[in-house]
Design a protein around this motif. Structure first.
Motif, short mmCIF file in Angstrom:
data_model
loop_
_atom_site.label_atom_id
_atom_site.label_comp_id
_atom_site.label_asym_id
_atom_site.label_seq_id
_atom_site.Cartn_x
_atom_site.Cartn_y
_atom_site.Cartn_z
N LYS A 1 6.21 12.04 0.41
CA LYS A 1 6.87 10.79 1.27
C LYS A 1 6.28 10.07 1.59
O LYS A 1 6.02 9.40 1.76
CB LYS A 1 8.33 11.09 1.94
CG LYS A 1 9.90 11.66 1.06
CD LYS A 1 10.59 12.37 1.79
CE LYS A 1 11.89 11.89 0.98
NZ LYS A 1 13.28 12.76 1.59
N LEU A 2 4.59 11.71 2.06
CA LEU A 2 4.14 10.71 2.82
C LEU A 2 2.63 10.59 2.92
O LEU A 2 1.60 10.13 2.86
CB LEU A 2 3.40 11.72 4.18
CG LEU A 2 5.15 12.40 5.05
CD1 LEU A 2 4.85 12.76 6.04
CD2 LEU A 2 5.88 10.90 5.90
N ALA A 3 1.82 10.82 1.08
CA ALA A 3 1.16 10.39 0.28
C ALA A 3 0.17 9.41 0.81
O ALA A 3 -0.52 9.58 1.38
CB ALA A 3 0.84 11.11 -1.09
N ALA A 4 0.52 8.79 0.63
CA ALA A 4 0.81 7.02 0.31
C ALA A 4 -0.12 6.86 1.94
O ALA A 4 -1.05 6.01 1.83
CB ALA A 4 1.05 6.25 0.12
N ASN B 1 4.22 -0.55 8.15
CA ASN B 1 4.59 -0.75 8.25
C ASN B 1 6.25 -0.07 7.42
O ASN B 1 6.89 0.42 8.43
CB ASN B 1 5.55 -2.11 8.87
CG ASN B 1 6.92 -1.87 9.30
OD1 ASN B 1 7.14 -1.53 10.65
ND2 ASN B 1 7.76 -3.20 9.39
N ALA B 2 5.68 -0.26 6.12
CA ALA B 2 6.72 0.80 5.66
C ALA B 2 6.68 2.64 5.22
O ALA B 2 7.88 3.37 5.69
CB ALA B 2 6.57 0.56 3.94
N GLY B 3 5.60 2.33 6.69
CA GLY B 3 4.80 3.94 6.50
C GLY B 3 6.30 4.60 7.12
O GLY B 3 6.53 5.64 7.31
N VAL C 1 -3.59 2.30 -1.24
CA VAL C 1 -3.59 2.99 -0.31
C VAL C 1 -4.68 2.64 0.50
O VAL C 1 -5.28 3.01 1.49
CB VAL C 1 -3.88 4.82 -0.50
CG1 VAL C 1 -2.57 5.48 -1.39
CG2 VAL C 1 -4.96 5.10 -2.08
N THR C 2 -5.65 2.02 0.03
CA THR C 2 -6.94 1.37 0.51
C THR C 2 -6.73 0.43 1.76
O THR C 2 -7.34 -0.06 2.44
CB THR C 2 -7.71 0.55 -0.87
OG1 THR C 2 -7.10 -0.03 -1.22
CG2 THR C 2 -8.39 2.08 -1.44
N HIS D 1 10.28 2.07 -4.79
CA HIS D 1 8.84 1.29 -4.27
C HIS D 1 8.09 3.16 -4.12
O HIS D 1 7.17 2.57 -4.00
CB HIS D 1 9.04 1.19 -2.86
CG HIS D 1 9.80 0.15 -3.05
ND1 HIS D 1 8.87 -0.97 -3.22
CD2 HIS D 1 10.97 -0.65 -2.28
CE1 HIS D 1 9.46 -1.90 -3.56
NE2 HIS D 1 10.83 -2.36 -2.95
N ALA D 2 8.10 3.94 -4.92
CA ALA D 2 7.31 5.57 -4.87
C ALA D 2 7.44 5.82 -3.56
O ALA D 2 5.91 6.26 -3.48
CB ALA D 2 6.28 5.48 -6.22
N TYR D 3 7.81 5.47 -2.87
CA TYR D 3 7.21 5.44 -1.06
C TYR D 3 5.50 4.69 -1.29
O TYR D 3 4.93 5.87 -0.52
CB TYR D 3 6.58 7.22 -1.04
CG TYR D 3 8.11 7.95 -0.39
CD1 TYR D 3 8.91 7.89 0.48
CD2 TYR D 3 9.17 8.39 -1.98
CE1 TYR D 3 9.96 8.01 0.47
CE2 TYR D 3 10.15 8.71 -1.33
CZ TYR D 3 10.88 8.65 -0.04
OH TYR D 3 11.89 9.25 0.23
N GLY D 4 5.16 3.74 -1.73
CA GLY D 4 4.09 3.40 -2.09
C GLY D 4 3.94 2.45 -0.98
O GLY D 4 5.20 2.41 -0.49
N LEU D 5 2.25 2.28 -0.88
CA LEU D 5 2.18 0.93 0.31
C LEU D 5 1.76 -0.69 -0.37
O LEU D 5 1.18 -0.31 -1.51
CB LEU D 5 1.48 1.34 1.15
CG LEU D 5 1.23 2.15 2.42
CD1 LEU D 5 0.09 2.46 2.82
CD2 LEU D 5 2.81 2.42 2.65
#
Length: 375
Positions: A127-130, A110-112, A101-102, A93-97
């Motif tokens: 890993k924390l960008a999103a 929660n994935a964070g 990000v909006t 998931h490319a460390y995405g949400l």
């Protein structure tokens, strides 16, 4: 879910109404299992889930809760298999949400939690960008005055810990201020009086269940077990992340203590909690997800010295015994999990053969916290 019924050493339930009789409380153990025994059960449950899910799944709130539990088990055992499975999921998931990000939706944040776990193990800023970008918008640029996003109690588990952890990681108390503003609204303002019942220490799932709203079939309040479980886990994870001197830490501690004290008084004789904490006759039966979260939070409260050990050790011991003897199948399948919903009636019947990713995650969180208690 259809599964084989003949399992060595287990009693399979034919229907949701065929429930095992609860043993008298005096007949249930109040001694802690050994750390070795706890870890053996946790590995069996985690290994079964992984073997049955070669595709690690989406990055929604339910699956993210599983990975929060799996990474807790990795920290406890150091197993590279669990780290690899979680890393592959995050990279997929490319460390995405969900929502990008909006998003302001707590479920999407929660994935964070798992991404932060993976960052702590193998620090790489990407890993924390999103998750950081999304929370930064809420704190600084995207209507920072808006604090009514968390209108249901589940949100406290999904999003409190990421705000707490990003604030700690970056040394930026603005994240903690925003966390408290969102939390304060949920607790004291949402629906008018807020979702927290000060008299009992329990929480309503959302404003529909506040006094004067939805009741059980016998006219009693609906205080959903897993909803309160989400609240318990949210406070537990947040307290682990915050420094002791942070201005609102004392309130989070006090609220958690009030909550675990309240649920200790309505624990079933078999160690479980009912789906409606206020009405034991409302769809009675063992339920794994709420029970696991209460075990997780109570074990943490004992370990952190927030509640008396002698009083609460029997609570966690009974809960664990109930889970491992009633919900865990010999092959590691975890049953009696109420599936997705927002109240006791959701996803019924709950049986020996019903499970879910977030339920497994809750169980892994519970067991890893229990294993850290001294015998």
């Amino acid at each position: 879910m259809n599964r084989r019924r003949l399992l060595t050493g287990a009693t399979a339930l034919a229907t949701g109404s065929a429930l095992p009789a609860a043993a008298p409380a005096a007949a249930r153990t109040t001694s802690l299992p050994s750390r070795t025994d706890v870890i053996a059960v946790l590995r069996r449950v985690a290994d079964h889930w992984i073997a049955a899910h070669q595709d690690p799944g989406d990055n929604g709130w339910a699956n993210a809760t599983f990975f929060s539990g799996l990474l807790a088990l990795h920290r406890l055992t150091g197993s590279p298999r669990y780290l690899t499975y979680a890393r592959n999921w995050a990279e997929k998931h490319a460390y995405g949400l969900k929502g990008g990000v909006t998003t302001r939706h707590a479920d999407n944040h929660n994935a964070g939690q798992a991404y932060l776990d993976l960052y702590e193990i193998e620090p790489e800023e990407g890993k924390l960008a999103a998750i950081e970008a999304s929370l930064h918008r809420m704190v600084y640029t995207g209507r920072p005055e808006k604090n009514d996003d968390w209108w249901w109690d589940d949100a406290l588990h999904m999003a409190m810990p990421p705000f707490a952890r990003i604030g700690a990681l970056r040394g930026d108390p603005r994240y903690w201020d925003k966390l408290y503003a969102l939390y304060h609204h949920t607790k004291r303002t949402e629906g008018g009086p807020g979702l927290h019942d000060k008299a009992t220490g329990l929480w309503y799932r959302d404003k529909r269940f506040l006094p004067g709203g939805i009741l059980s079939p016998t006219g009693k309040p609906v205080l959903w077990s897993r909803g309160n479980g989400w609240v318990t886990a949210g406070h537990t994870k947040t307290l682990k992340a915050l420094p002791p001197g942070q201005p609102h830490t004392a309130e989070y501690r006090q609220t958690l203590v009030h909550l675990v004290s309240a649920v200790s008084r309505v624990q079933r004789q078999d160690g479980f909690w009912n789906v409606n904490l206020a009405d034991p006759d409302h769809l009675p039966g063992p339920e794994t997800s709420g029970t696991s979260f209460f075990l997780h939070g109570t074990a943490y409260a004992i370990r952190a010295g927030l509640v008396p050990r002698s009083t609460y050790l029997p609570v966690v011991a009974r809960a664990w015994q109930g889970l491992v003897t009633t919900a865990v199948h010999p092959d590691g399948f975890l049953g009696h999990v109420q599936n997705v919903g927002d109240r006791p009636e959701s996803s019924q019947p709950v049986t020996y053969d019903t499970t879910a990713d977030f339920g497994v995650g809750a169980f892994l969180l519970a067991g890893t916290e229990l294993a850290r208690l001294d015998p």
